[in-house]
Scaffold this active site. Structure first.
Site, PDB file in Angstrom:
ATOM      1  N   SER A 245       1.140  -1.179   0.292  1.00  0.00           N
ATOM      2  CA  SER A 245       0.191  -0.035   0.006  1.00  0.00           C
ATOM      3  C   SER A 245       0.661   1.393   0.055  1.00  0.00           C
ATOM      4  O   SER A 245       0.177   2.784  -0.490  1.00  0.00           O
ATOM      5  CB  SER A 245      -0.745   0.037   1.257  1.00  0.00           C
ATOM      6  OG  SER A 245      -0.181  -0.167   2.368  1.00  0.00           O
TER       7      SER A 245
ATOM      8  N   HIS B 293      -5.436  -3.344  -2.926  1.00  0.00           N
ATOM      9  CA  HIS B 293      -4.945  -2.199  -3.876  1.00  0.00           C
ATOM     10  C   HIS B 293      -3.674  -3.738  -5.153  1.00  0.00           C
ATOM     11  O   HIS B 293      -4.090  -2.876  -5.749  1.00  0.00           O
ATOM     12  CB  HIS B 293      -3.239  -2.317  -3.284  1.00  0.00           C
ATOM     13  CG  HIS B 293      -3.817  -0.373  -2.411  1.00  0.00           C
ATOM     14  ND1 HIS B 293      -4.464   0.087  -2.064  1.00  0.00           N
ATOM     15  CD2 HIS B 293      -3.326  -1.157  -1.145  1.00  0.00           C
ATOM     16  CE1 HIS B 293      -4.649   0.617  -0.824  1.00  0.00           C
ATOM     17  NE2 HIS B 293      -3.778  -0.411  -0.210  1.00  0.00           N
TER      18      HIS B 293
ATOM     19  N   LYS C 196     -11.582   0.906  -1.775  1.00  0.00           N
ATOM     20  CA  LYS C 196     -10.685   1.322  -3.172  1.00  0.00           C
ATOM     21  C   LYS C 196     -11.158   1.480  -4.410  1.00  0.00           C
ATOM     22  O   LYS C 196     -12.391   1.346  -4.771  1.00  0.00           O
ATOM     23  CB  LYS C 196      -9.591   0.432  -3.228  1.00  0.00           C
ATOM     24  CG  LYS C 196      -8.368   0.832  -1.193  1.00  0.00           C
ATOM     25  CD  LYS C 196      -7.762   0.311  -0.516  1.00  0.00           C
ATOM     26  CE  LYS C 196      -7.548   1.174   0.680  1.00  0.00           C
ATOM     27  NZ  LYS C 196      -7.131  -0.073   1.420  1.00  0.00           N
TER      28      LYS C 196
HETATM   29  C1  LIG Z   1      -7.200  -0.124   2.708  1.00  0.00           C
HETATM   30  C2  LIG Z   1      -6.517  -1.374   3.622  1.00  0.00           C
HETATM   31  C3  LIG Z   1      -7.427  -2.890   4.284  1.00  0.00           C
HETATM   32  C4  LIG Z   1      -8.529  -2.142   5.276  1.00  0.00           C
HETATM   33  O1  LIG Z   1      -9.345  -2.587   4.318  1.00  0.00           O
HETATM   34  P1  LIG Z   1     -10.733  -1.223   4.671  1.00  0.00           P
HETATM   35  O2  LIG Z   1     -11.693  -1.509   4.166  1.00  0.00           O
HETATM   36  O3  LIG Z   1     -10.450   0.024   3.882  1.00  0.00           O
HETATM   37  O4  LIG Z   1     -10.700  -1.312   6.340  1.00  0.00           O
HETATM   38  C5  LIG Z   1      -6.540  -3.551   4.613  1.00  0.00           C
HETATM   39  N1  LIG Z   1      -5.634  -3.790   4.127  1.00  0.00           N
HETATM   40  C6  LIG Z   1      -4.474  -3.227   2.828  1.00  0.00           C
HETATM   41  C7  LIG Z   1      -3.165  -3.399   2.319  1.00  0.00           C
HETATM   42  C8  LIG Z   1      -5.390  -1.499   2.829  1.00  0.00           C
HETATM   43  O5  LIG Z   1      -4.277  -1.150   1.801  1.00  0.00           O
END
Ligand SMILES: *Cc1c(COP(=O)(O)O)cnc(C)c1O
Length: 391
Positions: free
Chosen positions: A183, A211, A243
């Site tokens: 990320s 991602h 995302k």
């Molecule tokens: C955003 C993210 C999460 C958490 O997801 P949410 O639905 O926002 O709680 C978990 N792992 C990664 C790699 C992320 O980027």
């Protein structure tokens, strides 16, 4: 208002964070998430959302959401195991099983909870969890919640993963955990090597595709499609909807036994309210667009290539990323903050990421692209970086 007996400690800690440039603040957005956002009353061209395919405000998602609210109301009203699991949730689980090529899917209310649930629900005392050091905080927190031992290996270092697996040879069960796309760095995990090592050491693999889903692979199926893995060599997948899918929530995809186990004992699944049915309905609409509109991924790739070529010419310190996350390494915290501010004065918004989110001395701009950006907007960003970084 009564203050805490140790309030003075908090005051000092907060002052310290301010002095070292590590104070976090909320900013308030007005209107839709998109390429342009109004933040704290100012219109900005944004390069810092995770809405990679530009679906968060898509009319088809809005319509699916509103129609479902009319039928189902707003709140789910209960956990999935009581009366919270609507027919939209059920449909979405089935559609995602198809999308990921896995036997079963279980929805969670957020990615954070999915990661807590899968590690805590699956691993227990006597087991070992082996994680990449740059994994998302929620994966590390899942290990903290579980009673399994935790070992970490330096980022994407496969020979040290091998050593950790050797070290864990007496563990009852072993789980290797990695982000599919990291990320804060944007690079892609070496999944085939991870899978091969897992096989050799009788370990399982959990891949966090937050991602990668929607972005990697011809149909947006993520790392598994990108690396061309076969049906019989799939890792357990965690995917999020916040995302590229443009909605909210998350899921675990795995075989029947894993999913049934999570339903029995993943605390972050059992003890929380289901997401609104309308979110599941919007996510179903989004899944159709993710699968069918490959032009969004193609457009995104072309913007990424344009940015990387331009940034290289400017001599910016890019990282080894081919994904929508394009960090520019700055190093010094204060300098990163200053560049972020200067960009904002030119109407451009990028993420300024500092420790402890990233290792000390690796503060960076986290620039992210969306299929809704235009070539001209990428040029505008490059032009601004040229002026600011030449100063
Ligand atoms: C955003 C993210 C999460 C958490 O997801 P949410 O639905 O926002 O709680 C978990 N792992 C990664 C790699 C992320 O980027």
């Amino acid at each position: 208002m009564a203050s805490l007996p140790w309030s003075q400690q908090l005051v000092e800690q907060l002052a310290d964070k301010k002095a070292t440039g590590r104070y976090r603040r909320q900013r308030t957005r007005l209107g839709e998430q998109g390429v342009h956002v109004v933040i704290d009353g100012q219109k900005r061209l944004s390069f810092c959302s995770n809405d990679y395919l530009g679906l968060a405000s898509h009319p088809a998602l809005k319509k699916a959401f509103i129609d479902a609210v009319e039928q189902e109301g707003v709140g789910a009203g209960a956990a999935h195991l009581l009366t919270g699991h609507s027919h939209y949730h059920q449909k979405l689980e089935l559609a995602l099983a198809e999308f990921t090529g896995q036997q079963r899917v279980l929805l969670f209310s957020s990615g954070y909870q999915a990661n807590m649930g899968i590690i805590d629900g699956l691993m227990t005392r006597g087991d070992t969890v082996i994680q990449d050091k740059l994994n998302h905080a929620s994966l590390l927190d899942g290990s903290r919640l579980s009673e399994a031992d935790l070992l970490r290996y330096p980022h994407a270092n496969m020979s040290l993963l091998h050593k950790r697996l050797d070290k864990a040879c007496t563990a009852k069960n072993k789980l290797i955990v990695s982000d599919g796309v990291f990320s804060m760095d944007g690079d892609i995990a070496p999944l085939p090597e991870i899978m091969a090592q897992a096989k050799q050491h009788h370990a399982a693999v959990l891949l966090d595709e937050a991602h990668a889903l929607g972005v990697l692979g011809e149909h947006g199926r993520g790392s598994v499609e990108y690396w061309n893995l076969g049906q019989d060599e799939l890792p357990i997948i965690m995917g999020t909807f916040g995302k590229a899918f443009g909605t909210s929530g998350a899921f675990i995809a795995a075989d029947d036994e894993v999913i049934e186990t999570l339903i029995q004992q993943a605390r972050s699944y059992v003890y929380t309210t289901a997401q609104p049915a309308a979110i599941a309905a919007a996510t179903l609409a989004s899944l159709t667009l993710v699968e069918q509109e490959s032009w969004r991924r193609e457009k995104l790739q072309s913007l990424i290539s344009q940015f990387r070529a331009g940034a290289k010419q400017l001599g910016l310190n890019l990282m080894d990323s081919s994904t929508a996350i394009q960090p520019v390494l700055i190093g010094d915290d204060q300098q990163a903050i200053n560049i972020g501010k200067a960009l904002e004065e030119k109407g451009l918004l990028v993420g300024v990421i500092r420790p402890p989110t990233v290792p000390e001395g690796s503060a960076r701009l986290r620039i992210t692209f969306s299929a809704n950006h235009t070539e001209q907007q990428v040029t505008q960003l490059l032009d601004a970086l040229e002026v600011i970084c030449a100063d």
